[in-house]
Design a protein around this motif. Structure first.
Motif, short mmCIF file in Angstrom:
data_model
loop_
_atom_site.label_atom_id
_atom_site.label_comp_id
_atom_site.label_asym_id
_atom_site.label_seq_id
_atom_site.Cartn_x
_atom_site.Cartn_y
_atom_site.Cartn_z
N VAL A 45 26.99 34.28 39.58
CA VAL A 45 27.47 34.81 38.30
C VAL A 45 26.44 35.69 37.60
O VAL A 45 26.80 36.64 36.90
CB VAL A 45 27.91 33.64 37.37
N ASN A 46 25.15 35.43 37.78
CA ASN A 46 24.14 36.23 37.09
C ASN A 46 24.14 37.68 37.54
O ASN A 46 23.76 38.57 36.78
CB ASN A 46 22.74 35.64 37.30
N GLY A 47 24.55 37.92 38.77
CA GLY A 47 24.58 39.30 39.27
C GLY A 47 25.43 40.19 38.40
O GLY A 47 25.09 41.35 38.14
N VAL A 48 26.56 39.66 37.90
CA VAL A 48 27.45 40.42 37.03
C VAL A 48 27.08 40.23 35.57
O VAL A 48 26.99 41.20 34.80
CB VAL A 48 28.92 40.00 37.27
N LEU A 49 26.85 38.98 35.16
CA LEU A 49 26.63 38.68 33.74
C LEU A 49 25.36 39.36 33.20
O LEU A 49 25.39 40.01 32.15
CB LEU A 49 26.55 37.17 33.53
N TYR B 53 33.51 29.20 33.72
CA TYR B 53 32.93 28.74 34.99
C TYR B 53 32.61 27.25 34.93
O TYR B 53 32.84 26.52 35.91
CB TYR B 53 31.67 29.55 35.31
N ALA B 54 32.08 26.78 33.81
CA ALA B 54 31.71 25.36 33.67
C ALA B 54 32.94 24.47 33.76
O ALA B 54 32.92 23.41 34.41
CB ALA B 54 30.99 25.14 32.34
N VAL B 55 34.03 24.87 33.12
CA VAL B 55 35.27 24.07 33.15
C VAL B 55 35.81 23.99 34.58
O VAL B 55 36.22 22.91 35.04
CB VAL B 55 36.32 24.68 32.19
N VAL B 56 35.81 25.11 35.28
CA VAL B 56 36.31 25.13 36.66
C VAL B 56 35.46 24.20 37.54
O VAL B 56 36.00 23.42 38.35
CB VAL B 56 36.30 26.56 37.23
N LEU B 57 34.14 24.26 37.40
CA LEU B 57 33.25 23.39 38.19
C LEU B 57 33.55 21.92 37.91
O LEU B 57 33.62 21.10 38.84
CB LEU B 57 31.79 23.70 37.87
N ALA B 58 33.72 21.57 36.64
CA ALA B 58 33.97 20.17 36.28
C ALA B 58 35.31 19.69 36.82
O ALA B 58 35.42 18.57 37.35
CB ALA B 58 33.91 20.01 34.76
N VAL B 59 36.34 20.51 36.70
CA VAL B 59 37.68 20.12 37.18
C VAL B 59 37.66 19.90 38.69
O VAL B 59 38.20 18.91 39.20
CB VAL B 59 38.72 21.18 36.79
N VAL B 60 37.06 20.83 39.43
CA VAL B 60 37.00 20.68 40.88
C VAL B 60 36.16 19.46 41.26
O VAL B 60 36.48 18.76 42.23
CB VAL B 60 36.44 21.96 41.53
N GLY B 61 35.10 19.18 40.50
CA GLY B 61 34.29 17.99 40.76
C GLY B 61 35.09 16.71 40.62
O GLY B 61 34.97 15.78 41.44
N ASP C 152 36.66 42.34 24.21
CA ASP C 152 37.58 43.36 23.65
C ASP C 152 37.06 44.76 23.92
O ASP C 152 36.96 45.60 23.01
CB ASP C 152 37.76 43.14 22.14
N ASN C 153 36.71 44.97 25.17
CA ASN C 153 36.21 46.29 25.61
C ASN C 153 34.96 46.71 24.82
O ASN C 153 34.79 47.90 24.52
CB ASN C 153 37.30 47.34 25.48
N GLY C 154 34.11 45.72 24.50
CA GLY C 154 32.85 46.01 23.81
C GLY C 154 32.92 45.84 22.31
O GLY C 154 31.88 45.86 21.64
N ALA C 155 34.11 45.68 21.73
CA ALA C 155 34.23 45.54 20.27
C ALA C 155 33.67 44.22 19.78
O ALA C 155 33.21 44.10 18.64
CB ALA C 155 35.69 45.69 19.85
N ASN C 156 33.73 43.19 20.63
CA ASN C 156 33.20 41.87 20.28
C ASN C 156 32.16 41.46 21.32
O ASN C 156 32.46 40.70 22.25
CB ASN C 156 34.35 40.85 20.23
N PRO C 157 30.91 41.95 21.20
CA PRO C 157 29.89 41.71 22.23
C PRO C 157 29.63 40.23 22.54
O PRO C 157 29.34 39.87 23.67
CB PRO C 157 28.63 42.38 21.64
N GLU C 158 29.76 39.39 21.52
CA GLU C 158 29.48 37.96 21.72
C GLU C 158 30.55 37.26 22.56
O GLU C 158 30.40 36.10 22.92
CB GLU C 158 29.36 37.27 20.36
N GLY C 159 31.61 37.97 22.88
CA GLY C 159 32.66 37.37 23.71
C GLY C 159 32.19 37.02 25.11
O GLY C 159 32.86 36.25 25.81
N TRP C 160 31.04 37.57 25.53
CA TRP C 160 30.52 37.25 26.87
C TRP C 160 30.28 35.76 27.04
O TRP C 160 30.29 35.25 28.17
CB TRP C 160 29.21 38.00 27.14
N ARG C 161 30.05 35.05 25.92
CA ARG C 161 29.71 33.62 25.98
C ARG C 161 30.88 32.77 26.51
O ARG C 161 30.67 31.64 26.95
CB ARG C 161 29.28 33.13 24.60
N HIS C 162 32.07 33.31 26.50
CA HIS C 162 33.20 32.56 27.04
C HIS C 162 33.18 32.51 28.57
O HIS C 162 33.79 31.62 29.16
CB HIS C 162 34.52 33.18 26.57
N LEU C 163 32.52 33.48 29.20
CA LEU C 163 32.52 33.52 30.67
C LEU C 163 31.86 32.28 31.28
O LEU C 163 32.47 31.62 32.13
CB LEU C 163 31.86 34.80 31.18
#
Length: 498
Positions: free
Chosen positions: A29-33, A179-187, A164-175
């Motif tokens: 994930v860090n490669g993109v984030l 990922y964390a929710v998906v990892l926990a569910v699969v676990g 929002d295409n850069g209008a809300n920069p802090e939205g990156w924190r949802h990514l």
């Protein structure tokens, strides 16, 4: 193996593959984030900082593969995979709250443990299948490598929507939260729907578990894996800046093109497992290494313009220059036609070019009134060799080499349960660790090669040399074995009883 046991093994294989896929997606994930955060000015990190943030998860996941593989032999894959998925979901979630470089670095170190999922899965899948099935089973398990393609393909677009295409920069924190929710569910699913099983020799001491690592064969397998897996991990991240810089495309487009490389690795690993069962791992590795040499060699040639002295015009006899223009030189009554520059490469980006092409022209070096002697140079010739390095041709070749490496990853691990049936976790962990270190070392080495040579294709030069080294070592070992044994050794080596 009866139908009930096989059905149960297939269920274990499914959840192992699912766990590996989401783990690998999180590992990359860090490669993109990080690239997104820096490109959009959200964090002011330099290239060195970015390099460490990309490399730390890969390093952690690599160096911990051996101990985690050994623990899998002792504890069992169910518990190890469950703990890994649930445990790594915590630092992944906390990444959404990070506001400093040090916080990113520490959390990346911990969620980098997701890279050990491969060692767990290889050991856990292997104990559920007989030798005749292990190539196919491990190949299908390797489909989880497509987790890298999932991240490079969807994460850039997801970040664009979350912000929002850069209008809300802090939205990156949802990514990272997603990922964390998906990892926990699969676990949780892994814990509920899998059954634990350990190798027969799971009571071995630490010294006995490490004993196979003295065997040179383990390190040879490790070198093969450094190529087919380590270089895959390295290029999964390296291709993003490669496409952006070499072909001037956007991050989203670069992510799509990078996924064109990484997706076949996971898909063709399953094919490699089937081929290894059918034709033998040695024959498949010969094919993979030869293909890697040829394809990486084709990728070495960069986009370039080379100017070289060409065929000039010399006077056939002495005389006086009476006329000079763009098309001819006149010496007394003797006319010398001049080849003019065609300018056919001035708008080369609008043309579809695959093979190198050339342009040839001549420029006068004399003027009216000059006295010339026989064989004196009248016009200097110039030859320009141009190679566009067409992006779509490049994409096709990296898809092919990705497919070859995917087949190779399965062929390498087909050897391990055959030669080390009771130390699969330890040997698989060591081989996986060496391969994973390739993913850590690769981008750093590629960066140094780029600085020294100035060529983005210098990374493929390294791959070509590494492929040649692996091929020569393998051929030397096999021919030595054949000479020491009997001619029928080839069949015994190739056909595994099952």
């Amino acid at each position: 193996m009866n139908s009930t046991s096989l059905s149960k093994a297939h269920r274990i294989l499914f959840f192992n593959t699912l766990g590996f896929l989401v783990s690998f997606a999180g590992w990359m994930v860090n490669g993109v984030l990080v690239t997104y955060l820096v490109d959009n000015g959200i964090f002011n990190w330099n290239l060195v900082d970015v390099g460490w943030l990309l490399g730390i998860p890969v390093l952690t996941g690599s160096i911990m593969r051996l101990p985690v593989g050994m623990l899998t032999d002792v504890v069992g894959g169910k518990w190890m995979f469950t703990i890994l998925l649930l445990g790594c979901s915590i630092p992944m979630f906390l990444l959404s709250q990070a506001n400093s470089y040090s916080a990113f670095l520490v959390l990346s170190f911990f969620f980098g443990l997701l890279g050990t999922s491969f060692s767990i899965g290889v050991g856990f899948v292997s104990v559920w299948y007989p030798k005749s099935w292990q190539g196919r089973a491990l190949g299908l398990f390797g489909f989880g490598l497509t987790g890298s393609a999932v991240t490079t393909l969807f994460a850039p677009t997801l970040l664009k929507k979350l912000t929002d295409n850069g209008a809300n920069p802090e939205g990156w924190r949802h990514l990272p939260i997603i990922y964390a929710v998906v990892l926990a569910v699969v676990g949780i699913l892994f814990f509920l729907f899998t059954t634990n099983k350990k190798p027969e020799a799971s009571d071995k001491t630490l010294i006995k578990l490490l004993q196979p690592l003295k065997n040179v064969r383990v390190w040879r397998f490790g070198l093969y894996y450094f190529l087919v897996f380590g270089c895959f991990v390295a290029f999964s991240q390296w291709l993003l800046p490669y496409f952006v810089n070499a072909y001037n495309v956007s991050l989203i487009t670069a992510g799509f093109l990078a996924s064109c490389f990484s997706l076949p690795v996971g898909v063709f690993r399953a094919v490699g497992g089937w081929l290894s069962d059918k034709y033998g791992a040695r024959r498949i590795m010969y094919w993979v290494l030869c293909s890697s040499v040829v394809l990486s060699f084709l990728l070495i040639i960069p986009r370039m313009q080379i100017y070289s002295p060409g065929t000039g015009i010399m006077a056939v006899k002495a005389g006086t220059v009476t006329q000079v223009n763009d098309s001819l030189i006149l010496v007394d009554n003797k006319a010398y036609p001049i080849v003019m520059r065609s300018h056919k490469f001035d708008h080369v980006d609008r043309k579809v070019m695959i093979l190198p092409a050339k342009d040839v022209w001549q420029e006068p070096v004399v003027k009216v009134g000059d006295q010339v002697t026989k064989k004196q140079l009248l016009a200097q010739g110039t030859t320009m060799i141009f190679f566009k390095a067409n992006m779509w041709v490049y994409v096709v070749i990296i898809i092919l080499i990705g497919a070859c490496w995917g087949i190779g990853t399965a062929a390498v691990f087909k050897h391990i349960p055959e030669y080390f049936p009771n130390e699969i976790g330890a040997v698989g962990g060591m081989v996986g660790m060496i391969g994973g270190l390739g993913g850590f070392v690769g981008p750093i080495l590629f960066g140094y090669l780029l600085n020294v040579t100035g060529l983005w294709t210098s990374s493929w030069m390294f791959v070509c040399l590494l492929s040649c080294a692996c091929l020569m070592w393998m051929h030397r070992v096999i021919t030595t074995m054949m000479k020491k044994g009997a001619p029928e050794l080839a069949d015994k080596f190739e056909k595994i009883p099952g």
